[in-house]
Design an enzyme around this catalytic site. Sequence first.
Site, PDB file in Angstrom:
ATOM      1  CG  HIS B  56      -2.091   0.944   1.232  1.00  0.00           C
ATOM      2  ND1 HIS B  56      -3.368   0.776   1.517  1.00  0.00           N
ATOM      3  CD2 HIS B  56      -2.054   2.182   0.642  1.00  0.00           C
ATOM      4  CE1 HIS B  56      -3.821   1.787   1.627  1.00  0.00           C
ATOM      5  NE2 HIS B  56      -3.327   2.604   1.106  1.00  0.00           N
ATOM      6  CG  ASN B 276      -9.720   8.496   5.689  1.00  0.00           C
ATOM      7  OD1 ASN B 276     -10.056   8.120   6.732  1.00  0.00           O
ATOM      8  ND2 ASN B 276     -10.190   8.462   4.506  1.00  0.00           N
ATOM      9  CG  ASP B 303      -2.534   4.666   3.403  1.00  0.00           C
ATOM     10  OD1 ASP B 303      -2.545   5.093   2.392  1.00  0.00           O
ATOM     11  OD2 ASP B 303      -3.448   5.059   4.345  1.00  0.00           O
ATOM     12  CG  HIS B 307      -0.501  14.776   1.391  1.00  0.00           C
ATOM     13  ND1 HIS B 307      -1.282  15.063   0.393  1.00  0.00           N
ATOM     14  CD2 HIS B 307      -0.925  13.908   2.308  1.00  0.00           C
ATOM     15  CE1 HIS B 307      -2.343  14.018   0.664  1.00  0.00           C
ATOM     16  NE2 HIS B 307      -2.043  13.391   1.439  1.00  0.00           N
TER      17      HIS B 307
END
Lengths: 342, 428
Positions: B56, B276, B303, B307
């Site tokens: 992921h 999230n 995950d 950003h």
Amino acid sequence: MQRHLISAADLTRDDAVLILDTAEEMARVADRPIKKLPTLRGRTIVNLFFEDSTRTRISFEAAEKRLSADVINFSAKGSSVSKGESLKDTAQTLEAMGVDAVVIRHGASGAPYRLATSGWIDAAVVNAGDGTHQHPTQALLDAFTMRRRLVGRDTGLGRDLSGRRITIVGDVLHSRVARSNVDLLHTLGAEVTLVAPPTLVPVGVGNWPCEVSYDLDSTLVKSDAVMMLRVQRERMNAAFFPTEREYSRRYGLDAERMAKMPGHAIVMHPGPMVRGMEITAEVADSDRCTVVEQVANGVSIRMAVLYLLLGGNEPALSHARQPVAHHPATERVAPPTGSEEK
Amino acid sequence: MSKTLIRGAKVLGGEPQDVLIDGGTIAAVGPGLGADGAEVVEAAGQVLLPGLVDLHTHLREPGREDSETVLTGTRAAASGGYTAVFAMANTFPVADTAGVVEQVYRLGREHGYCDVQPIGAVTVGLEGRKLAELGAMHESAAGVTVFSDDGKCVDDAVIMRRALEYVKAFGGVVAQHAQEPRLTEGAQMNEGVVSAELGLGGWPAVAEESIIARDVLLAEHVGSRVHICHLSTAGSVEIVRWAKSRGIDVTAEVTPHHLLLTDELVRSYNPVYKVNPPLRTERDVHALREALADGTIDIVATDHAPHPHEDKDCEWAAAAMGMVGLETALSVVQQTMVDTGLLDWAGVADRMSVRPAQIGRATGHGRPVSAGEPANLVLVDTAYRGRVDPAGFASRSRNTPYEGRELPGRVTHTWLRGKATLVDGKLT
């Protein structure tokens, strides 16, 4: 060292009582022919409002002007914020203009805290309402109103609200007023009960220092003050309650219900009221309703807060007692950085 | 190709052994191997594991190259000890066609730091309405076997059922981002004590658990396998445990941050903790650790969600969700699972390499450290202690929740098919 007022939870009992006592001094100014003090002459305060709130903005502005501060009003509408400028850039722009304090209203919970703690600016930050988080000056003006009415204007000086039973009714879930009031009233020794339909009480309320009831009638009879919160009609579209009519019937305050309150008990509302929803016109216009008083008290409270944050080394009034030795230590305690091994 | 002798490494944390790499393959494993002209890496005290596999990862290319590219993301992966990453489909354009997945796949191969296995979108544009051409993505050069609308939940029960059924034809698996959309409208953090105080919109555990419950029952009904992305609550653990006990073919992943951090950190309103699914409670953290230890949760997946700075340097509500994780994952797992005695290094190899490779059908990865196997390896200095300094990251983004935090362990060497991608902590 920076000092801010971000959350009612940051105030100790002594901080809060000092602010209330100082506000009583400030209230005397309003009784003078010339309602102005030189205390903050030469200081610049910006009212940075990212959310519309005419009454709160005007209240701060009146307080600032009575303290002789230079006031800049900044409304996000029609400004560079709507062109995508960030909170950080806006704040830094204002700071570059030499602002001593920022009074901020923002739709995002935590925005004033970010402004005060991210190293973006050095100015003092006063939270004028952030999202569904806090509205500390509202809680202070409410406590001021309660102390005056329930303890006494002069006898109240130096005292808190020990043992007073305060009921807050309405949309607690979305209310920064409720959160601030629960925190401050608990600090001042009052017993708080929240009344709302279960859908409008946040999950996790069990940790708040208050009781929660779903039944207004049984709570009214043992209340010294009942604070009605605004309930937005749109909430029923999100299934928080079935209809406006049912809400009013179960949680609204009308004359019949008001009659069940103890004789000395007062009705409060932070405004703006939705008449016919949470409160009937009859109650809103009665002598027991303190809405207009709360507005007047708001100016005194905001004067006291700004004075103590910015100019507290000098006496507020020439005839007042000696300079306060103690400032409200409103700086937040740093949050824990690690929580996994607790 | 050249030879490398890794001398004295604790293979899977066991007794010290020498490992000889010849070309792309492990030639020999045993004590006292001769150097025989090979380059020698002194590894006394360090732990040797099969190269890590991340099921992921968000590599952001194409479309958001300002936050990460295949190159910077795979360099970050190599730094963190990974030899294969599965790249999520929420790029711009979305990886919902053979063309996009082949591009991402090829970029990974060209850069050579880490194998990149693209994940295909389940539905066109991640919109949850129409199945993407799953078969075409599988048959493409990228050979997609994992499909996910990650970032969004496949919330329509019929679409989810069809996807689960359809990918059986080629051994695929649907990886579900379990988030009931209506229950999480305006959600900003875990719903509970802290959200009530902070006045931030709540993301209730039931919004994850109800989707997982539905999906394991769907998987049972149609006889498919299903994979649960970033499981984050104690209740989800109970549902997966129940499903496995019933023989349902479900696998699940947990992120490093959900093994370590809690929603108490949100009190800082610092968006570096905004992610999230959101950070949960202490109780959830402990349930997740136990579940990873007992195998209820199969794997750790990062995950990794890069950003740009400005998307985190703002008020909480305006900030993007997600954290980078490739370069800190192994350290967090060491702290939360190994140093706590919940898992040994063989267990870490299983949860971070063997099982993720199996779930994603990544051939050549997650293999035993023995002669004849592909030389995908990572060497870890487990005695190291240091503070996380994002300035040293290979990732293009710095949005780590661990800045300044002391974490154990440091990846010193990574080999991808015998080629060193990381030497003494430096990318080659």
